[in-house]
Design an enzyme around this catalytic site. Structure first.
Site, PDB file in Angstrom:
ATOM      1  CD  GLU A  37      -2.798   1.540   2.233  1.00  0.00           C
ATOM      2  OE1 GLU A  37      -2.679   0.873   3.282  1.00  0.00           O
ATOM      3  OE2 GLU A  37      -3.608   2.490   2.124  1.00  0.00           O
ATOM      4  CD  GLU A  62       2.242   8.225   4.961  1.00  0.00           C
ATOM      5  OE1 GLU A  62       1.252   7.789   4.350  1.00  0.00           O
ATOM      6  OE2 GLU A  62       2.676   9.381   4.771  1.00  0.00           O
ATOM      7  CG  ASP A 112      -0.561  13.621  -0.761  1.00  0.00           C
ATOM      8  OD1 ASP A 112      -1.646  13.612  -0.151  1.00  0.00           O
ATOM      9  OD2 ASP A 112       0.536  13.478  -0.191  1.00  0.00           O
ATOM     10  CE  LYS A 116      -1.312  26.402  -3.737  1.00  0.00           C
ATOM     11  NZ  LYS A 116      -0.681  26.699  -2.480  1.00  0.00           N
ATOM     12  CG  ASP A 148     -10.894  13.451  -3.268  1.00  0.00           C
ATOM     13  OD1 ASP A 148      -9.746  12.952  -3.232  1.00  0.00           O
ATOM     14  OD2 ASP A 148     -11.116  14.655  -3.052  1.00  0.00           O
ATOM     15  CB  THR A 185      -8.534   5.022   3.427  1.00  0.00           C
ATOM     16  OG1 THR A 185      -9.183   6.028   2.637  1.00  0.00           O
ATOM     17  CG2 THR A 185      -8.079   3.869   2.539  1.00  0.00           C
ATOM     18  CD  GLU A 188     -13.937   4.796   0.617  1.00  0.00           C
ATOM     19  OE1 GLU A 188     -14.380   4.456  -0.466  1.00  0.00           O
ATOM     20  OE2 GLU A 188     -13.662   3.978   1.524  1.00  0.00           O
TER      21      GLU A 188
END
Ligand SMILES: C[S@@+](CC[C@H](N)C(=O)[O-])C[C@H]1O[C@@H](n2cnc3c(N)ncnc32)[C@H](O)[C@@H]1O
Length: 209
Positions: A37, A62, A112, A116, A148, A185, A188
């Site tokens: 993941e 991460e 992410d 911009k 999203d 998550t 989410e």
């Protein structure tokens, strides 16, 4: 004889010791399938997936130190010996350190979006990453992506579709997701509560003859 409870050191993989392709057997102590993941955040999906599938090895990547440690501590408290957490740039791990055809599934949930323009080079998905991802997957291995962010999704989907070793299909909600969720998550849950639309796709590595 009962085994000693896990310590945090059993779960954390030191990124500064990465040197060439990783050895999954050495890392997990077995030859079970490996799932990765990317961007675990607090690790809610990772923990649920590892609890539901004890015979699968789960690596969480991460970048944020706080979340990397948080997710690892959750794995320790659940005594999940099939989880490892590493703090590094996932792009480097997939491109430089993942042996070819060694990963069963890549989970990428709410990457992410870096909206911009000047930050877009920080995005995970580009042609180089997709080429390395398909190379890392076993034949018929899958990459799942859920977001999203429509504008980022409209870049991700063609990148996956343009890869001739990938076949795209609808993403099916994970077994560990709750009713109405795709993956379950933290991001989410936040976005669903806000009524946002969720975009998702699965890319499966074709089995070449
Ligand atoms: C928007 S959050 C989503 C977290 C989690 N997947 C969720 O849905 O709740 C994205 C996470 O990915 C991590 N991340 C972003 N780019 C990364 C990279 N290149 N390598 C590792 N982690 C990364 C961030 O630190 C952040 O925790």
């Amino acid at each position: 004889m009962t085994e000693a409870p896990l310590s945090i050191e059993d779960i954390l993989l030191p990124a500064d010791q990465l040197d060439g392709p990783v050895d999954w057997h050495q890392i997990f102590g077995n030859d079970n399938p490996v799932e990765i993941e990317i961007g675990t955040g607090k690790g809610t999906f990772l923990i649920n997936a590892a609890r539901a599938n004890p015979r699968i090895n789960h690596l969480g990547i991460e970048w944020a130190n706080k979340y990397y440690k948080y997710a690892a501590d959750r794995a320790r408290r659940w005594d999940l010996s099939n989880i490892r957490m590493i703090r590094c740039d996932a792009k480097d791990l997939i491109i430089l350190h993942t042996p070819p055809q060694s990963v069963q599934t890549l989970h990428i949930y709410f990457p992410d979006p870096w909206p911009k323009k000047r930050h877009r080079k920080r995005r995970l998905f580009d042609a180089k990453f997709v080429a390395a991802a398909v190379e890392a997957l076993i034949p018929a291995g899958r990459l799942h992506v859920v977001t999203d962010h429509k504008e980022y999704f409209d870049i991700i989907e063609p990148l996956l579709a343009d890869c001739d070793q990938f076949q795209l299909s609808d993403f099916k909600p994970c077994d560990t997701a709750q009713l109405g969720e795709w993956v379950g998550t933290n991001f989410e849950r936040k976005y669903l509560a806000q009524g946002r639309t969720i975009y998702s796709r699965t890319a499966q590595r074709i089995i070449s003859s």
